[in-house]
Structure formats: structure tokens, C-alpha cells
Write a protein that holds these residues in place. Structure first.
Motif, PDB file in Angstrom:
ATOM      1  N   ARG A  68       0.841  -1.195   0.000  1.00  0.00           N
ATOM      2  CA  ARG A  68       0.000   0.000   0.000  1.00  0.00           C
ATOM      3  C   ARG A  68       0.880   1.250   0.000  1.00  0.00           C
ATOM      4  NH1 ARG A  68      -1.759   0.893   4.361  1.00  0.00           N
ATOM      5  NH2 ARG A  68      -1.018  -0.904   5.536  1.00  0.00           N
ATOM      6  N   THR A  69       0.420   2.269  -0.717  1.00  0.00           N
ATOM      7  CA  THR A  69       1.191   3.510  -0.806  1.00  0.00           C
ATOM      8  C   THR A  69       0.435   4.584  -0.027  1.00  0.00           C
ATOM      9  OG1 THR A  69       0.086   3.746  -2.918  1.00  0.00           O
ATOM     10  CG2 THR A  69       2.369   3.071  -2.992  1.00  0.00           C
ATOM     11  N   GLU A  70       0.783   4.713   1.249  1.00  0.00           N
ATOM     12  CA  GLU A  70       0.006   5.615   2.105  1.00  0.00           C
ATOM     13  C   GLU A  70       0.167   7.073   1.684  1.00  0.00           C
ATOM     14  OE1 GLU A  70       0.917   4.567   6.171  1.00  0.00           O
ATOM     15  OE2 GLU A  70       0.166   2.540   5.877  1.00  0.00           O
ATOM     16  N   THR A 101      -2.433   8.037  -0.810  1.00  0.00           N
ATOM     17  CA  THR A 101      -3.806   7.725  -0.409  1.00  0.00           C
ATOM     18  C   THR A 101      -4.460   8.991   0.148  1.00  0.00           C
ATOM     19  OG1 THR A 101      -3.175   5.448   0.032  1.00  0.00           O
ATOM     20  CG2 THR A 101      -5.183   6.217   1.095  1.00  0.00           C
ATOM     21  N   ASN A 136      -4.644  12.154   7.942  1.00  0.00           N
ATOM     22  CA  ASN A 136      -4.910  11.744   6.562  1.00  0.00           C
ATOM     23  C   ASN A 136      -4.351  12.768   5.583  1.00  0.00           C
ATOM     24  OD1 ASN A 136      -6.453   9.260   6.586  1.00  0.00           O
ATOM     25  ND2 ASN A 136      -8.091  10.422   7.594  1.00  0.00           N
ATOM     26  N   ASN A 158      -4.446  -1.428  -2.456  1.00  0.00           N
ATOM     27  CA  ASN A 158      -4.561  -0.391  -3.483  1.00  0.00           C
ATOM     28  C   ASN A 158      -5.507  -0.802  -4.600  1.00  0.00           C
ATOM     29  OD1 ASN A 158      -2.613   1.113  -2.184  1.00  0.00           O
ATOM     30  ND2 ASN A 158      -0.954   0.611  -3.608  1.00  0.00           N
ATOM     31  N   LYS A 161      -9.453  -2.336   2.251  1.00  0.00           N
ATOM     32  CA  LYS A 161      -9.138  -1.177   3.086  1.00  0.00           C
ATOM     33  C   LYS A 161      -9.934   0.062   2.664  1.00  0.00           C
ATOM     34  CE  LYS A 161      -6.661  -3.502   5.812  1.00  0.00           C
ATOM     35  NZ  LYS A 161      -5.468  -4.164   5.613  1.00  0.00           N
ATOM     36  N   ARG A 207     -12.020   2.560   5.171  1.00  0.00           N
ATOM     37  CA  ARG A 207     -12.065   4.032   5.080  1.00  0.00           C
ATOM     38  C   ARG A 207     -13.487   4.549   4.837  1.00  0.00           C
ATOM     39  NH1 ARG A 207      -7.441   2.999   1.729  1.00  0.00           N
ATOM     40  NH2 ARG A 207      -5.593   2.866   3.060  1.00  0.00           N
ATOM     41  N   ALA A 214       3.396  -1.423   4.249  1.00  0.00           N
ATOM     42  CA  ALA A 214       3.199  -0.165   3.533  1.00  0.00           C
ATOM     43  C   ALA A 214       4.579   0.389   3.210  1.00  0.00           C
ATOM     44  CB  ALA A 214       2.418   0.830   4.384  1.00  0.00           C
ATOM     45  N   ASP A 242      -0.075   4.677  15.854  1.00  0.00           N
ATOM     46  CA  ASP A 242      -1.044   4.024  14.978  1.00  0.00           C
ATOM     47  C   ASP A 242      -2.302   3.730  15.791  1.00  0.00           C
ATOM     48  OD1 ASP A 242      -2.429   2.634  13.071  1.00  0.00           O
ATOM     49  OD2 ASP A 242      -0.786   1.284  12.528  1.00  0.00           O
ATOM     50  N   PRO A 254      -3.739   4.324   8.909  1.00  0.00           N
ATOM     51  CA  PRO A 254      -3.883   4.442   7.448  1.00  0.00           C
ATOM     52  C   PRO A 254      -5.306   4.175   6.952  1.00  0.00           C
ATOM     53  CG  PRO A 254      -2.388   2.615   8.083  1.00  0.00           C
ATOM     54  CD  PRO A 254      -3.132   3.028   9.292  1.00  0.00           C
TER      55      PRO A 254
END
Ligand code: GTP
Ligand code: SPV
Ligand code: MN
Length: 627
Positions: free
Chosen positions: A98-100, A103, A117, A240, A246, A251, A468, A478, A484
């Protein structure tokens, strides 16, 4: 562009396979379906695929999609003798997690995304990404995938549709969710649904040969919580690309939960059965690659205890009319971390993976089976590594990528609860929060009440993992393992947790605990054996829930008396045990300073009861430093 089904726009009739039984648009006459048709048309108009395939979720369709991917070099069929019905995918080396940083939460108001965020103004980010999607599916098939999170039609379930140009994503979604026309029936009946659009961002010129893992250097994973939409561009990997997971189930669902009074959580879900046969339900939030799948599939090392798996990554939790919290696992499969999964750590997962599994970025054995670090103690003499290069134990690099994964149906787990997909879910007795903490945080500590538990959840921090992009090992906050994944302002999320607690009957709210399997000695080794032996901690937790064991107060919560932990059959040295439960008030005062700094980033939005918890914690710690 007119919408055509899979076959009316095939380039050359000569390669059209035998008459398909799937792929064309199912015909419904309801107005609700007209909205879906119009949306699909509009996305096709924008992305200009060569063909549109409506996914029906049938077995024959799945087999055809897998076969196609093998023919195109996107999947390697594993040797059916060792791994029937299983495949290996190798991603592009730049698309492995995942590419935070890419995002985004595109809420109307910036404050609704909050400081944890990446916020983007909806209009602006639409203007940025729309041109990227223009023609992005040229030369490809656009799949329309209707899916349900939770049993189709269940009271806690929600449905959505993912449009994607990745067959790999389609076959993964087929394992991870419930896909098929039953979902369209629900849409036709007028049930609300979430729109998700995914493109790998790699259009093909006429005649251009495709690559094994199409993706784009530019990535955007954008959530529109106000309109219940997700747009993901450029990546084919995991969270992703499997947008139900996710993006939707955490989210977007967290926002729906905020508005409707329930919780969408990054939690595993298990049923623990004690030696007397009494069942308890436990949910646990640990950050990515911090042990959820392992605890979900726990095989207790203490006699008489059993665990049934209900879910390994996501729980949707709702207050019931009985004043308890009820939870479902909205997923239908496991997308689990491969490295570290072996006979000695998670034999249940090893058994689950006997076949019908899609592996991504693990190593390939010469005999056509797979391998990863930790599957066996010794590495095979020869392998092809996750990037497709020859590998030997002398190569000096990992054979499998640290975030390599398996995708497999939940039903294949040998200890899955027989009622794991019951629509109404299970009542929770305990909630655990944890992370990877080499220092400070004890093996287990019990919150004094719900508010204190929420305070603990808001303070979870953990060393970063390979799940990530980022620096592995770096400590970061976290909260609730949701950093995330929370689709709105994290401080409002804390308030929401407090509010949900108030909706429960005081004697029926789950007890809250913090656990840490990862504390290390000064020599750098784990102090606690972990894995199956975590059942010893669960045993204490269950006895606390039952009221059959005492605890000792500490400034940070209630600790076990060491003699109450069942340590029969393991050999944890007394000094290690002491260190596992050590609470150093000076170090904890430093933790409290970090909490204050963290809370301060929310501009006064952190709920007052949590600020009071912080003051009370500091008071208790200062008292402890004086004694
Ligand atoms: P995501 O799927 O990313 O959300 O991860 P997860 O939370 O499900 O983590 P998982 O159970 O896959 O574990 C990740 C890594 O932690 C694996 O390499 C495990 O072997 C390791 N791990 C899990 N439980 C323990 C434990 O009790 N002790 C130790 N030392 N390692 C553990
Ligand atoms: C996680 O990172 O927490 C995962 C994997 O479960 S992914 O689906 O890629 O988010
Ligand atoms: Mn996860």
C-alpha cells in the motif's frame, strides 16, 4: 462509446473462444439498475476499454480468468501435485505494498479528514485524476464486479461495485468478497451501494504486448466519503487494488459507521472455547503485519483450549439491542503475509494454503511449488526469487518479498468457525489493542473501563513493517491500528468510540486489553515465545472477563500476577518475565509527553475524557516515581 460485452468488440473473430456463458450485461428493468448501467457507461466512456465484462462470480468464469492470465504470462500455474488450483503472481518491483503517501481522503471539509490523513479538495482532485483515467483502459477489458461485504442481504452487510481493468484484481476480489449476480438483485431492489473504480493506468496501443504486471509510476488512491466513492489509479497491489478491503470496508465504512452508530475496525475476530466448553468472542486490532492473521488462526499450546477463526483483518461492529457489541467479518478470504508463516508459527495457515491459493511475490521452487522465509527452517538449495531471478541461500537477499502474500478463501481454514458467515455476527467479550513495541509496553495490561480502553487504543504505536511503503522499524503512532484506514478525523473517531461505549449496557461492554508480543530484551531477542503460546495470555484475559482471577493495579492499567499466567510446558526465565511486565514510570512519562504532542495535532478536537485520562495517567506515574 456504446457498451459492448466481452465478445462483441473482440479484435479478431479467429481468437474468439467458444460461446461464453458469462461476461454480458445482465438485464434488469429496475430504475436502480438504470443508475448502475449509466455509471458503468460513464466509466467506460471515460476509460475507453476494448470490451466490458460483467462478472457473474461463476466457477467457469473464474477458471477462464485464471487460464487467460496464465496464457498472458501474468500468473504462473503452480504444480498441481503440490498446490492444486494455485498460482503465483510477480508484481512490478515498484508496486509491492500500500502507498500511504498516495492515499487521499477527499472530504468536502479538510477538518473532516484530519491531520492523520492526506486531504484533497474533492473538485481539485477530481480534476487531477479524471485526465489520468481518460483512455486508461484502452486495449484492455473493463470488468464490472458486484460484491457484498458480509453475507448477501445480512443486517450488517454492505454492497458495492468495483470497476477494474485488472483480471488479477477480479480473481482476488472473487476470493476476498462475495461476488455475483445476487448482489445485482440487491441493487435492483434499491439497496445503496458504493462505487469503486480501479485502473492500473497502463493502456495498450493497438498490437502492443502486455507486461506481466501492468501499473503506473503515478498512483492515486482517492476516497470520496461524502459521495461514497473510491477511485484508485496506478497500482495493482493488495489494498490499493482490492478496493472492497481497506478502501471500502475501512475508510468508507468507518464514515458510514460514524453516521450510523457502528464501528469499522482493522481487527481480527475469533471464538475462544475454554476447557469447560464455554465460548467467548475476542476482536483484536494490531497494525499491518503485527500478528492479526496469526492470532486469528491461533492453535493454543495449553491443553483444553480451542480457537475458531472468524476473521483475520477487518471487523464491523455494532451495538445490539441487548446492550452488547456484535461483530461480523465482512470479508470472505484472507490476504495474508507469507513470510514468517510456517509449521512452527502458524500451522493453520499452512494447512489453509493447500490449494486454490493465489500467491503474490513469494519464491518459486524448481518443482513448481512456492517458498518464503519462515515456511521451513532451511531454505531450499535453489529457487527463483520473487523478481524471477535464480536464487540460492548464498545469494544474500530475501527470496520472497517481505510483503509477499497469499489470497485464499476463508472456508479453506481448517479451524474456521462453522458459523463464520452468520449475518448477525457474534457478541464480543473482549477487545485487544496491540502493536510491535520492543520496549515499555507489557505483554498484557487491562484497561480499567471503556474510557480508559479508548485512551489506550488512541495511544497505540508500533514499529513500521513492510506492509506499507516507508522505513521498516521506525516507531509511529497508529491509534486503534487505524492510522492508514480511518476515513475521517481521527479525533472524531475517538469521540465515536466513546459514544458507542455509552450505547452499551455497562455490564455487557467488552473488556479492553493492550497486548504486546514483541517486547525485546537488551540482547535484541523477543522475550515472549509468541504464536501458539499467546493462548496463555488469552487464557488470562478470558479469566478476567469471567471474574475468576485477580489483577494488580499499575499506573498504566491492571497487570496479571505472574503466578496467574499458565506457563506450564514453556520455559520463560524469571528475569524475562519480570521484564515482560516491567512498567518504568519515567519512560512512561515520556510516552505521556508523546501522547500530549499527538493530541495537540488535533487542534482541541480530542474529546475531554481522553485528555482527563492523560492527566490521570501522569498523576499515577508521578506518584509511582516517588514511591
Ligand atoms: P496484515 O495482513 O498486514 O494486516 O498483517 P497481520 O496483522 O495479519 O500480521 P500477520 O499475522 O500476518 O503477522 C505478520 C508477521 O508477524 C509475520 O511474519 C508473523 O510471523 C509475525 N508474528 C505474528 N505473531 C507473532 C508473535 O506472536 N510473535 C512474533 N515474534 N512474531 C509474530
Ligand atoms: C494491511 O496492510 O493491513 C493488509 C494488506 O491487510 S492490504 O490489503 O494491502 O492493505
Ligand atoms: Mn491488515
Amino acid at each position: 462509446m456504446a457498451i459492448a460485452n466481452l465478445f462483441t468488440r473482440s479484435a479478431a473473430p479467429a481468437i474468439v473462444p467458444a460461446a461464453p456463458v458469462y461476461g454480458s450485461r445482465p438485464d434488469y428493468s429496475s430504475g436502480a439498475m438504470a443508475d448502475l448501467y449509466a455509471w458503468v457507461d460513464s466509466i467506460a466512456e471515460l476509460t475507453q476499454p476494448d470490451r466490458v465484462h460483467w462478472v457473474d462470480g461463476s466457477r467457469s468464469e473464474n477458471e477462464a480468468l485464471l487460464r487467460e492470465q496464465v496464457e498472458e504470462g501474468k500468473l504462473i500455474k503452480l504444480n498441481p501435485e503440490w498446490r492444486p488450483g494455485s498460482y503465483l503472481a510477480r508484481s512490478h518491483p515498484s508496486d509491492v505494498a500500500r502507498t500511504e503517501a498516495r492515499t487521499f481522503i477527499a472530504s468536502e471539509r479538510e477538518e473532516d479528514a484530519g491531520p492523520t490523513n492526506n486531504w484533497a479538495a474533492p473538485d481539485e482532485i477530481r480534476a487531477t485524476i479524471t485526465p489520468l483515467f481518460e483512455g486508461s483502459m484502452r486495449g484492455r477489458t473493463m470488468y464490472v464486479v458486484p460484491f457484498s461485504m458480509g453475507a448477501v442481504g445480512g443486517p450488517l452487510s454492505h454492497i458495492g461495485v468495483q470497476i477494474t481493468d485488472s483480471a488479477y484484481a477480479v480473481t482476488s476480489i472473487g476470493i476476498m468478497t462475495r461476488v455475483g449476480t445476487a448482489v445485482l438483485d440487491q441493487i435492483a431492489e434499491g439497496k445503496p451501494w458504493v462505487k469503486t473504480v480501479h485502473s492500473v493506468g497502463a493502456p495498450l496501443e493497438p498490437g502492443e504486448k502486455d507486461v506481466a504486471w501492468p501499473c503506473n509510476d503515478e498512483k492515486y488512491i482517492v476516497h470520496f466519503p461524502d459521495t461514497l466513492e473510491v477511485w484508485s489509479y496506478g497500482s495493482g497491489y493488495g489494498g490499493n487494488a482490492i478496493l472492497a478491503k481497506k478502501c471500502f470496508a475501512l475508510r468508507i465504512a468507518s464514515v458510514i459507521g460514524r453516521d450510523e452508530g457502528w464501528l469499522a475496525e482493522h481487527m481480527l475476530l475469533i471464538r475462544v472455547i475454554d476447557p469447560a466448553g464455554k465460548a467467548y468472542h475476542v476482536a483484536a486490532a494490531f497494525p499491518s503485519a503485527c500478528g492479526k492473521t496469526n492470532l486469528a488462526m491461533l492453535r493454543p499450546t495449553i491443553p483444553g483450549w480451542r480457537v475458531e477463526t472468524l476473521g483475520d483483518d477487518i471487523a464491523w461492529i455494532r451495538p445490539g439491542e441487548d446492550g452488547r457489541l456484535w461483530a461480523i467479518n465482512p470479508e470472505a478470504g484472507f490476504f495474508g503475509v507469507a513470510p514468517g508463516t510456517g509449521e512452527s508459527t502458524n500451522v493453520t495457515a499452512v494447512e489453509t494454503l493447500w490449494g486454490n491459493t493465489i500467491f503474490t511475490n513469494v519464491a518459486l521452487r524448481p518443482d513448481g511449488d512456492v517458498w518464503w522465509e519462515g515456511l521451513t527452517d532451511d531454505a531450499p538449495a535453489e529457487l527463483i526469487d520473487w523478481e524471477g531471478n535464480p536464487w540460492t541461500p548464498e545469494s544474500g537477499r530475501l527470496a520472497a518479498h517481505p510483503n509477499s502474500r497469499f489470497t485464499v478463501s476463508a472456508g479453506q481454514c481448517p479451524q474456521i468457525a462453522p458459523d463464520w458467515d452468520a449475518p448477525e455476527g457474534v457478541p464480543l467479550d473482549a477487545i485487544l489493542f496491540g502493536g510491535r513495541r520492543a520496549t515499555n509496553v507489557p505483554l498484557v495490561v487491562e484497561a480499567t473501563d471503556w474510557t480508559h480502553g479508548v485512551f489506550i487504543g488512541s495511544n497505540i504505536s508500533s514499529e513500521r513493517t513492510a506492509a506499507a511503503e516507508g522505513t521498516v522499524g521506525e516507531l509511529r503512532r497508529d491509534p486503534f491500528a487505524m492510522l492508514p484506514f480511518c476515513g475521517y478525523n481521527m479525533a472524531d473517531y475517538f469521540s465515536h468510540w466513546l459514544k458507542v461505549g455509552q450505547a452499551l449496557r455497562f455490564d455487557r461492554a467488552p473488556r479492553i486489553f493492550q497486548v504486546n508480543w514483541f517486547r525485546k530484551g537488551s540482547d535484541g531477542r523477543f522475550l515472549w515465545p509468541g504464536f501458539g503460546d499467546n493462548s496463555r495470555v488469552i487464557d488470562w484475559i478470558i479469566r478476567r472477563v469471567d471474574g475468576s482471577v485477580d489483577a494488580v493495579d499499575s499506573p498504566i492499567g491492571r497487570l496479571p500476577k505472574v503466578e496467574d499466567l499458565n506457563l506450564d510446558g514453556i520455559d520463560v526465565p524469571a528475569e524475562d518475565l519480570e521484564e515482560l511486565f516491567a512498567v518504568d514510570p519515567d519512560l512512561w512519562l515520556q510516552e505521556a509527553d508523546l501522547t500530549e504532542e499527538f493530541y495537540a495535532t488535533f487542534d482541541g478536537r480530542v474529546p475531554a475524557p481522553l485528555q482527563s485520562e492523560l492527566s490521570a495517567l501522569r498523576y499515577r506515574l508521578r506518584q509511582a516515581t516517588q514511591s
